[in-house]
Scaffold this active site. Structure first.
Site, PDB file in Angstrom:
ATOM      1  N   ASP A 193       0.828  -1.204   0.000  1.00 60.53           N
ATOM      2  CA  ASP A 193       0.000   0.000   0.000  1.00 60.53           C
ATOM      3  C   ASP A 193       0.869   1.264   0.000  1.00 60.53           C
ATOM      4  OD1 ASP A 193      -1.911   2.098   0.652  1.00 60.53           O
ATOM      5  OD2 ASP A 193      -3.252   0.480   1.262  1.00 60.53           O
ATOM      6  N   SER A 234      -7.195   4.208  -1.204  1.00 63.94           N
ATOM      7  CA  SER A 234      -6.972   2.765  -1.093  1.00 63.94           C
ATOM      8  C   SER A 234      -8.255   1.976  -1.337  1.00 63.94           C
ATOM      9  CB  SER A 234      -6.433   2.414   0.291  1.00 63.94           C
ATOM     10  OG  SER A 234      -5.163   2.976   0.469  1.00 63.94           O
TER      11      SER A 234
END
Ligand SMILES: *[C@@H]1O[C@H](CO)[C@@H](O)[C@H](O)[C@H]1NC(C)=O
Ligand SMILES: [Zn+2]
Length: 592
Positions: A103, A151
């Protein structure tokens, strides 16, 4: 094509011979020049034009066929009948997919980490990370609502194979649920798992096992993850942080908005629940694990690796969790004819980016690299054919391995030795500072407070021994927009000459990695992020559209949570309306 002359330029091409058609075709296809004798213009010229045209048509046809072939191979929803699989082939039998998400890790995170490791460990300049040796492509990351994704939209692209809006947890822009690869895998008889270092209810893991209109609905996401989901329980193994969303509001360490204890709900549904290092160690790296398994090792995030390694007896590492999960899933699928699907996330590379903390970031990337290597190791030893695909949802921080500190033209350098001296993250140091000021420290004289910041925090924590008085005072009296952690991070970034353009995400392309380019050949080159999702489903012959159809049979859409009005941008990009001027006046930009 690097030709030195235009294909139909009248000068030389009018003088072609008529007896070298094969050479000529080769030349047209490869861009190589060929030598040809002089000849008079005439029928040969027109024959040449004909030949050229024929070659051009043939070339275009080949390209179109290639594109169609690849398109059908990668986007075929059902993946089974008539699917021609390409290089390396796809096992027709039992197989596993391991999907890793780094991420917030952009290409520059790797440059930063590589150079840091070379310096710290005295390695040669051609030394690379394990992951560097497995890059096969790049991914374009925009969402349906912005050129810069969050995200949630990023993970929805991976889980559903569809673009959606920032904040969407596996719902489409029209606020309907889209079936995920994990759900489809579960329904097809695969075992499934999620491993993260942040909250297991955070956007990335949430997108695989739940659906919500907003990523903030973490209580709702937790409920779906333990099996209060239209399809019942879809995940067999969950390891990570985020315990507080499973515990009632009044409980010690609870942060739900209600009084429900989801750890009890999970146990009623058959989960083995563990919540600490002892419980984790009891799994014996997966040999003793029984599914379904819920392991929540932190109230919220597991600490940054730079801090965690000093409390290794409290929190497991990403590598340990990955090894444990893989062994457990492998064992659970040993006897059956279906393998497993797992998503493993290096969640906090992103957080180090948000904090603009380069020291925390390099240790997060190194931890991810160790987990990546552990996965490759697993694949080597595993009998069931297994592929690993790894990518990022987006870049975070607009990281640059360059920073101009002064008006004068900068020297070309950045200084990893500054990062090597840091032993803690900025987040950790801010907590220490707040603790100190909240207790005895507050009663101390300013002189003593300054000494504490200099010695205990800056020198011991960051390896900085040349702080100015202004810097020390800024930490003691922070302004609201510049919390101490940002200030610690800025101090180390400036000294290392590392630059950041934002505390948020950026629109940069990110890298795609794989265990083997032969297995993951459809992702060679540059792709939209949704193609990564489509590959995952296609490799396992899963039909996510059928899952979408199943999910649409709910009586109402209320299980996805409130849409929060029509103000959410879902499928159109924003445009310029004067923010630069409006916000420029009080943004304090001059100081950064
Ligand atoms: C929502 O959007 C999807 C994809 O465009 C479409 O297939 C579906 O029919 C839509 N559902 C509703 C209820 O509008
Ligand atoms: Zn992210």
């Amino acid at each position: 094509m690097p030709r030195e002359e235009p294909l139909l330029a009248p000068r030389h091409s009018s003088e072609h011979s008529s007896i070298r058609s094969e050479d000529e075709e080769d030349a047209l296809l490869t861009g190589q020049r060929i030598n040809r004798p002089e000849q008079q213009r005439g029928w040969a010229f027109w024959r040449q034009v004909g030949l050229f045209t024929w070659s051009l048509v043939a070339t275009v046809a080949v390209i179109i066929l290639a594109v169609l072939y690849q398109h059908s191979a990668t986007t075929q929803p059902h993946g089974s009948d008539g699917l021609t699989w390409g290089p390396g082939g796809k096992p027709t039998g039992k197989r596993n997919v391991i999907f890793m998400v780094s991420d917030g890790m952009g290409p520059t995170s790797l440059s930063l980490t590589r150079s840091f490791r070379q310096l710290e460990q005295g390695l040669p300049i051609d030394d690379t990370l394990v992951i560097d040796q497995h890059q096969i492509g790049t991914s374009r990351t925009r969402s349906s609502s912005s050129l810069i994704t969050d995200s949630a939209a990023g993970a929805t692209a991976f889980s559903c194979g569809h673009k959606s809006y920032n904040g969407a947890i596996s719902v489409l822009p029209n606020h309907t649920a889209c079936g995920t690869v994990l759900e489809a895998a579960h329904l097809a008889g695969y075992k499934t798992g999620l491993v993260v270092t942040t909250r297991i209810t955070d956007a990335t893991p949430a997108c695989f096992a739940s659906h919500a209109n907003r990523r903030e609905y973490e209580d709702l996401i937790a409920e779906q993850e333990v099996g209060e989901h239209p399809l019942g329980r879809v995940v067999d193994l969950l390891l990570g942080g985020g315990r507080c969303h499973f515990l009632p509001q009044d409980a010690d360490g609870g942060c739900r908005a209600d009084d429900r204890d989801l750890t009890k709900v999970a146990e009623d549904k058959g989960f083995h629940y563990i919540n600490d290092r002892d419980g984790f160690d009891g799994l014996a790296l997966g040999q003793n694990a029984e599914l379904p398994l819920l392991g929540l090792f932190a109230e919220k995030d597991i600490p940054f690796e730079i801090d965690r390694r000093q409390v290794n007896d409290v929190y497991p590492s990403l590598e340990e969790m990955a090894r444990t999960a893989l062994a457990a899933l492998s064992k659970a699928t040993e006897a059956g004819d279906k393998g497993f699907f797992i998503m493993i996330e290096g969640s906090r590379i992103d957080h180090a980016g948000h904090g603009n903390d380069p020291a925390a970031q390099v240790h997060e990337v190194l931890a991810y690299d160790r987990a990546f290597a552990a996965v490759l190791d697993f694949i080597d030893k595993e009998d069931t054919p297994t592929v690993l695909v790894s990518t990022s949802d987006h870049e975070t921080g607009g990281l640059a391995v360059a920073r101009q500190l002064h008006k004068s033209y900068p020297e070309y350098k950045w200084l990893p030795d500054v990062l090597a001296k840091a032993s803690h993250s900025s987040e950790y140091l801010e907590n220490k500072l707040n603790e100190y000021l909240g207790e005895a420290g507050a009663k101390n004289s300013l002189k003593n407070q300054r000494a504490y910041v200099r010695e205990e925090l800056l020198k011991k924590g960051l390896g900085i021994d040349d702080a100015t008085d202004e810097e020390v005072d800024s930490l003691l009296t922070p302004d609201a927009d510049q919390p101490p952690k940002y200030f610690f991070a800025d101090m180390i970034s400036r000294r290392a000459q590392v630059g950041w353009s934002t505390h948020g995400h950026s629109g940069a392309d990110v890298n795609i990695y794989a265990s083997s380019s032969k297995d993951v050949w459809p992702l060679l080159g540059n792709h939209e992020n949704i193609e990564v999702g489509k590959f995952l489903a296609s490799y396992l012959d899963l039909d996510v559209d059928a899952v979408t159809e199943k999910l649409s049979q709910q009586d109402s859409l209320s299980w996805l949570g409130d849409q929060l009005g029509a103000n959410i941008r879902v499928d159109q990009l924003d445009s310029y309306h004067g923010d630069f001027r409006k916000r420029g006046e009080d943004c304090g930009c001059d100081n950064h």
